[in-house]
Design a protein around this motif. Structure first.
Motif, PDB file in Angstrom:
ATOM      1  N   TRP A 275       0.908   2.268   0.331  1.00  0.00           N
ATOM      2  CA  TRP A 275       0.360   1.922   1.651  1.00  0.00           C
ATOM      3  C   TRP A 275      -1.134   1.626   1.551  1.00  0.00           C
ATOM      4  O   TRP A 275      -1.650   0.795   2.300  1.00  0.00           O
ATOM      5  N   LYS A 276      -1.836   2.289   0.614  1.00  0.00           N
ATOM      6  CA  LYS A 276      -3.268   2.030   0.458  1.00  0.00           C
ATOM      7  C   LYS A 276      -3.503   0.624  -0.091  1.00  0.00           C
ATOM      8  O   LYS A 276      -4.459  -0.070   0.319  1.00  0.00           O
ATOM      9  N   GLN A 277      -2.672   0.174  -1.002  1.00  0.00           N
ATOM     10  CA  GLN A 277      -2.817  -1.187  -1.520  1.00  0.00           C
ATOM     11  C   GLN A 277      -2.539  -2.214  -0.432  1.00  0.00           C
ATOM     12  O   GLN A 277      -3.160  -3.283  -0.412  1.00  0.00           O
ATOM     13  N   LEU A 278      -1.638  -1.899   0.474  1.00  0.00           N
ATOM     14  CA  LEU A 278      -1.386  -2.793   1.610  1.00  0.00           C
ATOM     15  C   LEU A 278      -2.559  -2.766   2.579  1.00  0.00           C
ATOM     16  O   LEU A 278      -2.938  -3.802   3.143  1.00  0.00           O
ATOM     17  N   LEU A 279      -3.146  -1.581   2.772  1.00  0.00           N
ATOM     18  CA  LEU A 279      -4.338  -1.478   3.619  1.00  0.00           C
ATOM     19  C   LEU A 279      -5.491  -2.277   3.016  1.00  0.00           C
ATOM     20  O   LEU A 279      -6.295  -2.873   3.756  1.00  0.00           O
ATOM     21  N   ASP A 280      -5.581  -2.321   1.694  1.00  0.00           N
ATOM     22  CA  ASP A 280      -6.578  -3.177   1.039  1.00  0.00           C
ATOM     23  C   ASP A 280      -6.436  -4.620   1.508  1.00  0.00           C
ATOM     24  O   ASP A 280      -7.425  -5.330   1.719  1.00  0.00           O
TER      25      ASP A 280
ATOM     26  N   SER B  77     -12.200  -1.248   7.690  1.00  0.00           N
ATOM     27  CA  SER B  77     -13.097  -0.979   6.562  1.00  0.00           C
ATOM     28  C   SER B  77     -13.456   0.498   6.448  1.00  0.00           C
ATOM     29  O   SER B  77     -13.472   1.060   5.342  1.00  0.00           O
ATOM     30  N   VAL B  78     -13.740   1.147   7.578  1.00  0.00           N
ATOM     31  CA  VAL B  78     -14.093   2.573   7.514  1.00  0.00           C
ATOM     32  C   VAL B  78     -12.910   3.402   6.999  1.00  0.00           C
ATOM     33  O   VAL B  78     -13.078   4.217   6.081  1.00  0.00           O
ATOM     34  N   PRO B  79     -11.681   3.229   7.538  1.00  0.00           N
ATOM     35  CA  PRO B  79     -10.548   3.964   6.956  1.00  0.00           C
ATOM     36  C   PRO B  79     -10.318   3.632   5.486  1.00  0.00           C
ATOM     37  O   PRO B  79     -10.000   4.521   4.687  1.00  0.00           O
ATOM     38  N   ASN B  80     -10.482   2.380   5.110  1.00  0.00           N
ATOM     39  CA  ASN B  80     -10.228   1.997   3.727  1.00  0.00           C
ATOM     40  C   ASN B  80     -11.213   2.667   2.776  1.00  0.00           C
ATOM     41  O   ASN B  80     -10.851   3.087   1.670  1.00  0.00           O
ATOM     42  N   VAL B  81     -12.470   2.767   3.203  1.00  0.00           N
ATOM     43  CA  VAL B  81     -13.463   3.463   2.382  1.00  0.00           C
ATOM     44  C   VAL B  81     -13.137   4.952   2.324  1.00  0.00           C
ATOM     45  O   VAL B  81     -13.251   5.582   1.264  1.00  0.00           O
ATOM     46  N   PHE B  82     -12.714   5.516   3.429  1.00  0.00           N
ATOM     47  CA  PHE B  82     -12.364   6.945   3.451  1.00  0.00           C
ATOM     48  C   PHE B  82     -11.227   7.241   2.480  1.00  0.00           C
ATOM     49  O   PHE B  82     -11.246   8.252   1.775  1.00  0.00           O
TER      50      PHE B  82
END
Length: 682
Positions: free
Chosen positions: A270-275, A232-237
């Motif tokens: 990659w960000k959509q996958l991290l979501d 969650s912290v990386p995703n918000v960043f």
């Protein structure tokens, strides 16, 4: 020489951390199959988001009760990391503690006990909410009550074992800061002279229980929905900065592209996958979704969960095959095991994707900054650009946009007919290159819709009264491309955008005012992608400036109760909430009444994402749901600042047989009446 217990602990710790590292690496490697996406710009702003959203829990606290519970559980983990560190230190070097912190240690010990106690209360209350009074968003298919219960009990066991460890240590004469550990001190008598007569025995029991529970929990996370504790912290960043509703530009000239849009997980970033990893499965997105609320097949939560499921299924196979469509089995090439299956159709249906109104309510409510709408539009792009699959109603819409430069079947030559008799100049006139002249972008609805042309004329007349130097493009104006882009037809959208930019740049346009939030959003936020950079103002902001400066004098009182409906593209997309309300409040005699779902919680009218041009065949109509909420306030007028919203709310009022007592009006019409020129149209 280390004791046998110390050696055993070091082995357990090393093995646990190694296994955890392997799983973290596995998940990180899976992200590599996604497309590149630069998300490291403006680091100061990103850190500020982490502090407010991730650590400050601002999104979760929008629901005060649930948010407060989660706040204590989250901060319990953060603060209790110090207690876990002490436990690990004790295992490596018996007798270890954080006493070397000196005067900081007693406050830390107190905080550990206080936060631990609050976590216990929060967990117990969380269990009650899941089994006694379950929120609707948690009582749905796809929500694992068993796993949620398991995690809560696991957290509870970690905290209780910590209290047992500290309490038994105090009972055995340890814990110099025991006066600060008020909970542990209260529990200490339970272990003084226990069944074994040995407080040290209790200490070892709770110490091992605590560390094994912590290490077990750590290694369970990569396999559970609570993976968000790590991501969650990386995703918000890495969340999108600026206007969250801005869609990325597709490079349609990329000859290396296998396809445009997203058919499967490797087509997402990659960000959509991290979501997908980060989804907490809390259901806030689906609870706020107008499509889900009215019985459509879309669930934003399911979309993100499906991305995660498909990633975990496909990434190992794709990486093992080196990206090839075939693998070698017994020396013979064979289709890859997943070759006949993909994210779209295999997991997510067309009906789900086309039900989305792109209202951004899901993104607004998500506590970990997941970007649902971008993924949905990318999958729409695949359907439209690669397979020509879209609702049959969109066929006529696309054809009209290509031939008439408007979603409707009106003649392009009639685009300026609304202005007949108003003596409004064209940008192509003798003063067309005047840098101080404002372009009034009328928009398709403003030019052609029989009802909204009244609002267009009202706003134009207000600018004339205020002495504003403005002009229109007339037949040079084409649809901005917003409905095509949101419907996935990027080719058509970019064609329209490029032609409009060419026309405006040819006239030296610097500033634009428009009554349509959809035009406002794309002109302001997405035209710069193709080189169209202008100062863009919505007419709510523009009117407020004219009123505040005294250029418009509101002298006629309006004895009306007005409820204002927030346009998604004006509000959530561009954070324009106060201006239209201040415009309405400036009218003498007006009483403003807010709907329960207003401002950033506003409920969509149902027209966004090109849904304006599609039929609703399933469930309740979105506009009817919204109109019913407005009518419960018994207003005289439903105020709007968007042509699409006006159409949908007007249809809703008619559907509820309320047209005789409730009017739907644009804010420009209300202001024109207040300056003494307009007449109430009952």
């Amino acid at each position: 020489m280390p004791s046998l217990q110390t050696l055993l602990f070091i082995a357990v710790l090393a093995g646990s951390l190694a296994f955890f590292a392997v799983n973290v690496r596995r998940l990180a490697v899976y992200l590599r199959i996604g497309k590149r996406d630069m998300r490291t710009d403006r680091p100061a702003e990103r850190i500020r988001n982490v502090l407010t959203v991730a650590f400050g829990q601002t999104k979760l606290l929008r629901e005060p009760l649930a948010g407060t519970l989660h706040f204590f559980i989250f901060w319990g983990f953060v603060i209790l990391l110090s207690a876990i560190l002490e436990t690990i230190g004790e295992g490596i070097a018996p007798g270890f503690s954080l006493l070397f912190l000196g005067p900081l240690y007693p406050p830390l010990a107190f905080l550990q006990d206080f936060i631990g106690m609050m976590v216990v209360f929060s967990v117990c209350f969380g269990l009650l909410r899941r089994y006694v009074k379950t929120p609707a968003r948690l009582d749905v298919e796809g929500h694992s009550r068993f796993e949620a219960t398991l995690i809560l009990l696991w957290i509870l066991s970690i905290i209780l074992s910590m209290f047992g460890q500290n309490g038994s240590s105090i009972a055995g004469g340890g814990q110099i800061a025991n006066h600060a550990r008020f909970v542990s001190t209260a529990l200490a008598p339970l272990f003084d002279g226990g069944p074994s007569g040995n407080a040290g025995g209790w200490f070892m029991f709770f110490w091992w229980a605590h560390i094994l529970l912590v290490l077990g929990f750590l290694n369970y996370l990569p396999y559970s929905k609570h993976l968000h504790i790590l991501t969650s912290v990386p995703n918000v960043f890495f969340a999108k900065l600026g206007r969250r509703g801005t869609l990325k530009n597709l490079n349609l000239q990329d000859e290396t592209a296998v396809r445009f849009g997203a058919a499967d997980v490797e087509d997402l970033t990659w960000k959509q996958l991290l979501d997908g990893y980060t989804c907490t499965e809390c259901g806030r997105c689906t609870a706020a979704c107008p499509a889900a609320t009215t019985g459509k097949p879309l669930s934003p939560k399911k979309i993100i969960m499906d991305i995660r499921k498909r990633l975990v299924e496909k990434a190992p196979v794709l990486l093992a095959a080196g990206g090839k469509q075939t693998v070698t089995v017994g020396g013979t090439p064979a289709p890859r095991p997943d070759a006949g299956r993909q994210l779209v159709d295999g997991y997510i249906t067309e009906d789900e994707l086309w039900a989305c109104t792109t209202c951004m309510a899901c993104v607004q409510e998500c506590p970990v900054q997941i970007e649902h709408v971008d993924a949905i539009v990318d999958m729409r792009r695949f359907l439209v650009l690669n397979e020509s699959r879209f609702p049959k109603e969109m066929q006529a819409t696309f054809q009209n946009l290509e031939r008439n430069f408007t979603p409707w079947g009106f003649s392009h030559s009639a685009r300026a007919d609304w202005a007949e008799g108003m003596d409004i100049p064209r940008m192509s006139g003798s003063h067309g290159t005047d840098p101080d002249r404002i372009l009034f972008w009328v928009g398709c609805a403003g030019a052609y819709d029989a009802r909204y042309t009244k609002a267009t004329r009202a706003f134009a007349r207000l600018m004339q009264i205020a002495g504003v130097d403005f002009a229109i493009l007339g037949a040079e104006e084409k649809c901005t491309g917003d409905p095509a882009r949101r419907a996935g037809n990027e080719y058509l959208a970019q064609m329209l955008m490029a032609e409009n930019i060419r026309a405006m740049n040819g006239h030296g346009v610097k500033k634009i005012v428009t009554t349509c939030p959809h035009c406002f959003n794309i002109l302001l936020n997405e035209y710069p992608q193709l080189g169209g950079r202008y100062e863009v103002v919505h007419h709510a902001e523009f009117l407020l400036g004219l009123i505040d400066s005294g250029r418009l004098r509101l002298t006629r009182a309006q004895r009306s109760k007005i409820t204002y409906h927030d346009s998604c593209y004006l509000g959530r997309y561009n954070e324009v909430y106060d201006e239209p309300r201040r415009v309405l409040s400036s009218v003498p005699g007006v009483e403003l009444a807010e709907m329960p779902r207003s401002r950033d919680r506003g409920f969509c009218c149902g027209a966004g994402g090109a849904r304006m041009f599609m039929e609703e065949k399933t469930g309740k109509r979105v506009n009817v749901e919204r109109t019913e909420e407005a009518l419960r306030l018994e207003p005289d007028v439903i105020g709007t600042a968007c042509p699409f919203c006006m159409t949908m709310m007007t249809d809703g009022v008619k559907d509820k047989d309320a047209a005789g007592r409730v009017r739907v009006k644009d804010i420009a019409e209300i202001i024109l009446e207040a300056v003494g020129e307009g007449e109430p149209d009952r």
